[in-house]
Design a protein around this motif. Structure first.
Motif, PDB file in Angstrom:
ATOM      1  N   GLN A 195       0.812  -1.227   0.000  1.00 31.99           N
ATOM      2  CA  GLN A 195       0.000   0.000   0.000  1.00 31.99           C
ATOM      3  C   GLN A 195       0.840   1.269   0.000  1.00 31.99           C
ATOM      4  O   GLN A 195       0.365   2.331  -0.369  1.00 31.99           O
TER       5      GLN A 195
ATOM      6  N   PRO B   1      -3.617   2.739   9.246  1.00 29.62           N
ATOM      7  CA  PRO B   1      -4.740   2.005   8.638  1.00 29.62           C
ATOM      8  C   PRO B   1      -5.940   1.980   9.593  1.00 29.62           C
ATOM      9  O   PRO B   1      -5.759   2.076  10.808  1.00 29.62           O
TER      10      PRO B   1
ATOM     11  N   GLN C  20      -5.042   5.515   4.485  1.00 30.13           N
ATOM     12  CA  GLN C  20      -3.743   5.452   3.833  1.00 30.13           C
ATOM     13  C   GLN C  20      -2.646   5.797   4.844  1.00 30.13           C
ATOM     14  O   GLN C  20      -2.714   6.813   5.535  1.00 30.13           O
TER      15      GLN C  20
END
Length: 303
Positions: free
Chosen positions: A181, A200, A203
């Motif tokens: 991510q 989390p 983002q």
């Protein structure tokens, strides 16, 4: 920054100005969700997307906060021992109102963010944005030459990188695998010596202080001789320096207090010299520096 007086000294020109602007404006609900220390609710700082967002889009992201998320984050803040007890006691009645009516509270806070932006940040935004983009570009050049590890290690003394793990020294304990991510790195003018994190399910984000923030206000309040001005003239030097952040003709004219026609003439000359490139974005033409323009600006700054 306004909630933490010990950090104001390097921002005094800004503080003195906006305290007069904010006189008589009731921002108590907004101040009630921004403690001097400790957890600040995440809904106030939506992480940036892949494309630049307008202020309207940012505010709508705040306004769209789910009531259950709002309640959870405000409750977490009120229970956080990192927030000063005296501040929690003073804001307790506002916190109870917010938790009892989250939809109304979200709308009111969004409106107050807009008011605060208009009075305290918008008059300085081009300058602040230029300084932040300069920091980003500088770190991109570091990454091109030395890799991501050099960027991570240069962010702040509280940030560490061991080749596979990024660590931020904090009073909070949290571990998470990114699983592809990534992390968004965000420079800040106002976070003082703090390194702030977004975790989390949002983002992952690390907000770090931009070095030399006191110079931001000094550069705006004093006239320093510019080597670029000696080379290309004061007006064209100002255009080059302003285009650290891409801008339209109208934005440059407003910032430099001159006519759009004069800006267009300077842009034309700089474009012919491959210092500036122009591109149509929707109804606007946006000007930005070429690699040659950036190299000239870096050389002048180094000098």
């Amino acid at each position: 920054m306004l909630a933490s007086p010990e950090g104001r000294r390097q921002h005094l020109p800004w503080v003195n100005d906006i305290q007069a602007r904010l006189k008589g404006v009731d921002l108590r609900p907004l101040r009630a969700v921004i403690p001097p220390s400790g957890y600040i609710p995440d809904f106030l700082t939506p992480p940036p997307g892949t494309a630049p967002a307008s202020l309207t889009a940012e505010l709508e992201a705040v306004r769209a906060t789910a009531p259950e998320d709002f309640v959870q984050e405000v409750a977490w803040m009120t229970a956080d021992t990192g927030t000063p007890p005296a501040w929690r006691a003073g804001a307790a009645s506002l916190h109870r109102q917010m938790l009892a009516g989250p939809e109304r509270a979200i709308g009111r806070l969004t409106d107050q963010l807009h008011t605060y932006w208009r009075l305290a940040l918008e008059p300085y935004w081009r300058r602040l944005q230029r300084e932040l983009h300069h920091d980003i570009r500088s770190r991109m050049h570091i990454m091109e030459g030395s890799g991501a590890a050099s960027v991570f290690s240069s962010l702040h003394e509280r940030v560490g990188w061991d080749g596979s793990r990024l660590s931020v020294h904090s009073t909070y304990e949290f571990h998470n695998k990114l699983d592809g991510q990534g992390i968004v790195l965000v420079p800040s003018i106002f976070c003082g010596s703090e390194v702030l994190t977004m975790l989390p399910p949002l983002q992952s984000m690390v907000v770090y202080p931009r070095p030399g923030v006191a110079d931001v206000w000094r550069r705006g309040s004093t006239e320093r001789p510019s080597p670029l001005a000696a080379l290309v003239g004061r007006a064209r030097a100002s255009v080059i320096e302003s285009l650290v952040m891409p801008a339209s003709t109208g934005e440059l004219a407003a910032e430099m207090d001159c006519t759009p026609g004069a800006i267009s003439q300077h842009i034309g000359v700089l474009r012919d010299c491959n210092i500036v490139v122009s591109q149509r974005v929707g109804r606007r033409v946006i000007h930005s520096l070429t690699e040659t323009g950036e190299a000239i600006l870096r050389s002048a700054a180094a000098g």
